[in-house]
Every structure is written in structure tokens, then in C-alpha cells.
Design a protein around this motif. Structure first.
Motif, PDB file in Angstrom:
ATOM      1  N   LEU A   1      14.175  68.317 -54.769  1.00 50.45           N
ATOM      2  CA  LEU A   1      15.568  67.851 -54.815  1.00 50.45           C
ATOM      3  C   LEU A   1      16.260  68.020 -53.465  1.00 50.45           C
ATOM      4  O   LEU A   1      16.994  67.141 -53.014  1.00 50.45           O
ATOM      5  CB  LEU A   1      16.332  68.619 -55.891  1.00 50.45           C
ATOM      6  CG  LEU A   1      15.965  68.302 -57.343  1.00 50.45           C
ATOM      7  CD1 LEU A   1      16.804  69.144 -58.286  1.00 50.45           C
ATOM      8  CD2 LEU A   1      16.166  66.828 -57.654  1.00 50.45           C
ATOM      9  N   SER A   2      16.035  69.157 -52.806  1.00 50.15           N
ATOM     10  CA  SER A   2      16.692  69.409 -51.521  1.00 50.15           C
ATOM     11  C   SER A   2      16.211  68.463 -50.436  1.00 50.15           C
ATOM     12  O   SER A   2      16.896  68.248 -49.436  1.00 50.15           O
ATOM     13  CB  SER A   2      16.452  70.862 -51.082  1.00 50.15           C
ATOM     14  OG  SER A   2      15.066  71.126 -50.940  1.00 50.15           O
TER      15      SER A   2
ATOM     16  N   VAL B   1      13.740  57.588 -58.856  1.00 49.53           N
ATOM     17  CA  VAL B   1      12.568  57.997 -59.644  1.00 49.53           C
ATOM     18  C   VAL B   1      11.260  57.668 -58.929  1.00 49.53           C
ATOM     19  O   VAL B   1      10.270  58.406 -59.057  1.00 49.53           O
ATOM     20  CB  VAL B   1      12.606  57.364 -61.059  1.00 49.53           C
ATOM     21  CG1 VAL B   1      13.819  57.859 -61.826  1.00 49.53           C
ATOM     22  CG2 VAL B   1      12.574  55.843 -61.002  1.00 49.53           C
ATOM     23  N   ASN B   2      11.232  56.592 -58.143  1.00 50.52           N
ATOM     24  CA  ASN B   2      10.010  56.268 -57.411  1.00 50.52           C
ATOM     25  C   ASN B   2       9.718  57.276 -56.309  1.00 50.52           C
ATOM     26  O   ASN B   2       8.554  57.633 -56.071  1.00 50.52           O
ATOM     27  CB  ASN B   2      10.116  54.864 -56.806  1.00 50.52           C
ATOM     28  CG  ASN B   2       9.878  53.766 -57.824  1.00 50.52           C
ATOM     29  OD1 ASN B   2       9.234  53.992 -58.847  1.00 50.52           O
ATOM     30  ND2 ASN B   2      10.399  52.578 -57.559  1.00 50.52           N
ATOM     31  N   LEU B   3      10.748  57.727 -55.618  1.00 50.20           N
ATOM     32  CA  LEU B   3      10.555  58.743 -54.583  1.00 50.20           C
ATOM     33  C   LEU B   3      10.054  60.060 -55.177  1.00 50.20           C
ATOM     34  O   LEU B   3       9.221  60.748 -54.587  1.00 50.20           O
ATOM     35  CB  LEU B   3      11.867  58.982 -53.830  1.00 50.20           C
ATOM     36  CG  LEU B   3      12.262  57.916 -52.806  1.00 50.20           C
ATOM     37  CD1 LEU B   3      13.698  58.137 -52.333  1.00 50.20           C
ATOM     38  CD2 LEU B   3      11.309  57.945 -51.607  1.00 50.20           C
ATOM     39  N   LEU B   4      10.556  60.386 -56.353  1.00 52.22           N
ATOM     40  CA  LEU B   4      10.121  61.619 -57.013  1.00 52.22           C
ATOM     41  C   LEU B   4       8.701  61.483 -57.552  1.00 52.22           C
ATOM     42  O   LEU B   4       7.873  62.390 -57.399  1.00 52.22           O
ATOM     43  CB  LEU B   4      11.077  61.963 -58.161  1.00 52.22           C
ATOM     44  CG  LEU B   4      12.491  62.384 -57.778  1.00 52.22           C
ATOM     45  CD1 LEU B   4      13.366  62.481 -59.024  1.00 52.22           C
ATOM     46  CD2 LEU B   4      12.480  63.725 -57.054  1.00 52.22           C
ATOM     47  N   TYR B   5       8.407  60.358 -58.169  1.00 53.45           N
ATOM     48  CA  TYR B   5       7.119  60.184 -58.851  1.00 53.45           C
ATOM     49  C   TYR B   5       5.978  59.929 -57.867  1.00 53.45           C
ATOM     50  O   TYR B   5       4.885  60.494 -58.013  1.00 53.45           O
ATOM     51  CB  TYR B   5       7.233  59.026 -59.840  1.00 53.45           C
ATOM     52  CG  TYR B   5       6.063  58.886 -60.776  1.00 53.45           C
ATOM     53  CD1 TYR B   5       5.903  59.752 -61.854  1.00 53.45           C
ATOM     54  CD2 TYR B   5       5.121  57.865 -60.598  1.00 53.45           C
ATOM     55  CE1 TYR B   5       4.834  59.618 -62.731  1.00 53.45           C
ATOM     56  CE2 TYR B   5       4.051  57.721 -61.465  1.00 53.45           C
ATOM     57  CZ  TYR B   5       3.909  58.598 -62.532  1.00 53.45           C
ATOM     58  OH  TYR B   5       2.843  58.457 -63.389  1.00 53.45           O
ATOM     59  N   PHE B   6       6.213  59.101 -56.867  1.00 56.27           N
ATOM     60  CA  PHE B   6       5.156  58.759 -55.918  1.00 56.27           C
ATOM     61  C   PHE B   6       5.175  59.645 -54.669  1.00 56.27           C
ATOM     62  O   PHE B   6       4.147  59.795 -54.009  1.00 56.27           O
ATOM     63  CB  PHE B   6       5.266  57.294 -55.507  1.00 56.27           C
ATOM     64  CG  PHE B   6       5.046  56.335 -56.635  1.00 56.27           C
ATOM     65  CD1 PHE B   6       3.809  56.242 -57.250  1.00 56.27           C
ATOM     66  CD2 PHE B   6       6.077  55.527 -57.092  1.00 56.27           C
ATOM     67  CE1 PHE B   6       3.601  55.354 -58.310  1.00 56.27           C
ATOM     68  CE2 PHE B   6       5.883  54.642 -58.146  1.00 56.27           C
ATOM     69  CZ  PHE B   6       4.646  54.559 -58.757  1.00 56.27           C
TER      70      PHE B   6
ATOM     71  N   SER C   1      11.980  67.781 -66.652  1.00 55.19           N
ATOM     72  CA  SER C   1      12.967  68.167 -65.650  1.00 55.19           C
ATOM     73  C   SER C   1      12.638  67.455 -64.338  1.00 55.19           C
ATOM     74  O   SER C   1      11.581  66.797 -64.237  1.00 55.19           O
ATOM     75  CB  SER C   1      12.932  69.690 -65.436  1.00 55.19           C
ATOM     76  OG  SER C   1      11.731  70.067 -64.791  1.00 55.19           O
ATOM     77  N   PRO C   2      13.492  67.567 -63.318  1.00 54.41           N
ATOM     78  CA  PRO C   2      13.160  66.938 -62.028  1.00 54.41           C
ATOM     79  C   PRO C   2      11.818  67.385 -61.463  1.00 54.41           C
ATOM     80  O   PRO C   2      11.115  66.614 -60.807  1.00 54.41           O
ATOM     81  CB  PRO C   2      14.322  67.390 -61.131  1.00 54.41           C
ATOM     82  CG  PRO C   2      15.471  67.542 -62.066  1.00 54.41           C
ATOM     83  CD  PRO C   2      14.871  68.085 -63.330  1.00 54.41           C
ATOM     84  N   HIS C   3      11.436  68.629 -61.745  1.00 55.19           N
ATOM     85  CA  HIS C   3      10.161  69.136 -61.214  1.00 55.19           C
ATOM     86  C   HIS C   3       8.960  68.519 -61.929  1.00 55.19           C
ATOM     87  O   HIS C   3       7.831  68.578 -61.415  1.00 55.19           O
ATOM     88  CB  HIS C   3      10.120  70.658 -61.338  1.00 55.19           C
ATOM     89  CG  HIS C   3       9.350  71.325 -60.242  1.00 55.19           C
ATOM     90  ND1 HIS C   3       9.717  71.235 -58.910  1.00 55.19           N
ATOM     91  CD2 HIS C   3       8.228  72.077 -60.265  1.00 55.19           C
ATOM     92  CE1 HIS C   3       8.855  71.915 -58.172  1.00 55.19           C
ATOM     93  NE2 HIS C   3       7.935  72.430 -58.972  1.00 55.19           N
ATOM     94  N   SER C   4       9.198  67.925 -63.096  1.00 51.80           N
ATOM     95  CA  SER C   4       8.109  67.265 -63.831  1.00 51.80           C
ATOM     96  C   SER C   4       7.521  66.109 -63.028  1.00 51.80           C
ATOM     97  O   SER C   4       6.332  65.792 -63.156  1.00 51.80           O
ATOM     98  CB  SER C   4       8.630  66.759 -65.179  1.00 51.80           C
ATOM     99  OG  SER C   4       9.131  67.810 -65.976  1.00 51.80           O
TER     100      SER C   4
END
Length: 338
Positions: free
Chosen positions: A195-196, A185-190, A281-284
């Protein structure tokens, strides 16, 4: 699909795979192109290289109407259809229908779906132009012109990605106490990673001295990202590396990177576990990353480069303007994302 056209599609899909497109994206391209070429082979007598603007206009009308396309039956198809109708008659069913074969069903597509569909076809023909540039001049012209491809969308036609807000982010942080969950979640948020991109990250991609991570972006380019909250993220990377069975951060039991779909399912499970708002979603996470970085820097071009967008106009769509405007109103200013 005839063999020659099937080979062109397979070649294109393979190129998408080598340029780091996700399996889901490739599958969508496959479905769109298969539908177009099936339609083309049933309605056109010319080679695919002879497709023109009029061809695409006819296909666009086909996508809009939702009609069923028929092709006149050949001799053997007529024999088979007659045989089927005789069986139905003997079984007491009413004889009906005309001698048509090659049925190609089609449901009418919404404006957004048509835009995506035509975009896939345009990219396909652009690829064919490139690989045939020095091979006799085939595919000289892309039949999908900008005025056909760019369909104006009303705001009501667009399903906007919901941003991961601060309250939901706090819930998620509290729920993700395992190292791998926290790192994800940190890699996605910051980092705002796709996803790829996150699924193919390696431990060796992280540079502690430069406080950056270098990895393959969508499209195949290698990009060095100076990651926000690097120390927080790198601490979990180091911890995971101690017992890592593979060079990848997120690997399956065979040591290979997990698929984008697997990662998506994991993230959706985490959102559910944290009891976050519906519609995320993941894109959020990527939208939250763009909005938060813009709020911090007020630099749209910086956000564009951070997310690896080719155009700042795309980046603007990632910034939650409603949230930003509410904050500016409370501060008594009228500043907007530019």
C-alpha cells in the motif's frame, strides 16, 4: 516519558517516515516503544543506554502476565491520593486502596503480538546503535538477543493472509469498470505492490520502452520492477495522465498522494462491491501475485526479487502451498515450492 527518551523515539519514528514506512506501521512502532519506555522508566533506575538482556527478559515476562504495574507514590502524589480517598469517604464510599501511583495497565499479549513487540524494540536499539556509533560509545549492545526475539510460533498461533483466488479475481475484474479502480487492482495483483508503494507512484515512474516501473520500496531503496501485463496497466496510466491534477497516480484534492489507510479503505470497498469471499484484504493481492508468479516460473528467487523480499524464507510464506500441492496432485507430481 522523560524528554531524552521521547527525543530518541521521535528521531527513530522520523527515520521510519523517510524510509517509506506506512503511517500505520509507524503508529504501531510508536505504541510499542511508548509502552516499553514507560515500563522501563517506572521499573529501572539506569539510563536507557544501560538496558541489557535481563531487562528485556523482565519486560517479556511483563508482556506475558498481563499484570498491572505500580510505582511507589511520591510525597505530592500521596497528598493527592489521600485527598481523593477523603472525598470518597465523605461521599459514603468505602475507603480502599493503598498509596500507589504511576499505574501502568497491561493486558497479556499473545505469542505473535509479543514477537512483533520485541521486534520493534530490537529495531529501535539497532537504530540507536547506528546513530551513536561515533558519539562516545552509547548503545554499544542491543539488549534484544535473537534467542529472545525469535519466538517459535505454532501454526495455530498464526493468522495467515487469505489469498485472492482466481474466482474472486474474476468477480473483481468485472466489478472494477472505472479506469482508476481497474488500475489499482491490476497494480496490486500483477505487481504485488504494498500500500505504501502504490500510493506514492508517479506517472513519471513508468518507462514504456523498458516496460518497467521504478519507485521507492519499503526501506527507502529505489527499485526497477519489470511489471507483468505492462501493456494492460500502462494503457490505463496513459488514460489517467491526460486529466491528472497531480504527478501522483492516486492523489487527493490537494495534489498529494493518498494515505495508505485511504487506499486500504478503497480496496476493501471494491472487494465488498464485487461480493468476493470473506477474509480478503489488500495483502491478499500480494500473496496471489507471489503464488501465480511461482506457478508460472517455478523460480523462488525470482519471486523473492519481484516482491523485494530480503530473504527467500519470507517469500515461501507468501506462496499458497495448499493450492500448489492440490494442482501438483492432479498432475500426478510431488513437486513443492523450494
Amino acid at each position: 516519558m522523560i524528554r531524552e527518551n521521547e527525543h530518541l523515539v521521535d528521531t527513530y519514528l522520523h527515520s521510519l517516515k523517510t524510509t517509506n514506512h506506512s503511517p500505520r506501521t509507524i503508529e504501531n512502532y510508536h505504541c510499542d516503544l511508548k509502552k516499553f519506555i514507560n515500563w522501563y522508566e517506572k521499573t529501572q533506575t539506569l539510563n536507557l543506554a544501560r538496558a541489557n538482556t535481563k531487562t528485556i527478559e523482565n519486560y517479556q515476562h511483563y508482556l506475558m502476565t498481563g499484570d498491572i504495574l505500580y510505582k511507589k507514590a511520591g510525597f505530592f502524589e500521596k497528598i493527592a491520593l489521600i485527598f481523593i480517598q477523603i472525598l470518597k469517604f465523605r461521599m459514603g464510599r468505602k475507603k480502599y486502596g493503598v498509596l500507589k501511583a504511576g499505574i501502568l495497565p497491561n493486558n497479556a499479549l499473545a505469542i505473535g503480538s509479543r514477537k512483533r513487540h520485541l521486534s520493534a524494540i530490537k529495531n529501535f536499539f539497532t537504530f540507536l546503535q547506528e546513530i551513536h556509533a561515533d558519539k562516545g560509545g552509547k548503545f554499544k549492545v542491543n539488549p534484544v538477543k535473537s534467542k529472545i526475539h525469535v519466538i517459535k510460533l505454532k501454526d495455530a498461533d498464526i493468522e495467515h493472509t487469505k489469498m485472492l483466488g482466481a474466482e474472486d479475481w474474476m468477480k473483481l475484474k468485472e466489478a472494477c469498470w472505472r479506469t482508476q479502480e481497474r488500475l489499482t487492482v491490476n497494480l496490486l495483483y500483477f505487481g504485488g505492490l504494498r500500500l505504501s508503494e502504490i500510493t506514492h507512484l508517479k506517472f513519471s515512474d513508468f518507462n514504456e520502452h523498458k516496460r518497467s516501473v521504478t519507485f521507492i520500496r519499503k526501506g527507502g531503496s529505489r527499485h526497477e520492477l519489470f511489471l507483468q501485463n505492462f501493456e494492460l496497466i500502462y494503457k490505463d496510466v496513459q488514460f489517467m495522465q491526460r486529466k491528472a491534477p497531480s504527478e501522483y497516480l492516486f492523489a487527493n484534492k490537494n495534489g498529494l498522494p493518498v494515505t495508505s489507510r485511504t487506499m486500504s479503505n478503497r480496496i476493501m470497498s471494491l472487494l465488498k462491491k464485487a461480493n468476493t469471499s470473506d477474509g480478503l484484504s489488500p495483502h491478499s493481492f500480494r500473496k496471489a501475485c507471489a503464488t501465480n508468479l511461482y506457478r508460472k516460473t517455478k523460480d523462488l528467487l525470482l519471486v523473492r526479487d519481484y516482491l523485494n523480499h530480503s530473504d527467500a524464507k519470507v517469500t515461501q510464506t507468501y506462496i499458497d502451498k495448499a493450492l500448489f500441492q492440490r494442482e501438483m496432485f492432479l498432475l500426478g507430481t510431488s513437486e513443492k515450492p523450494s
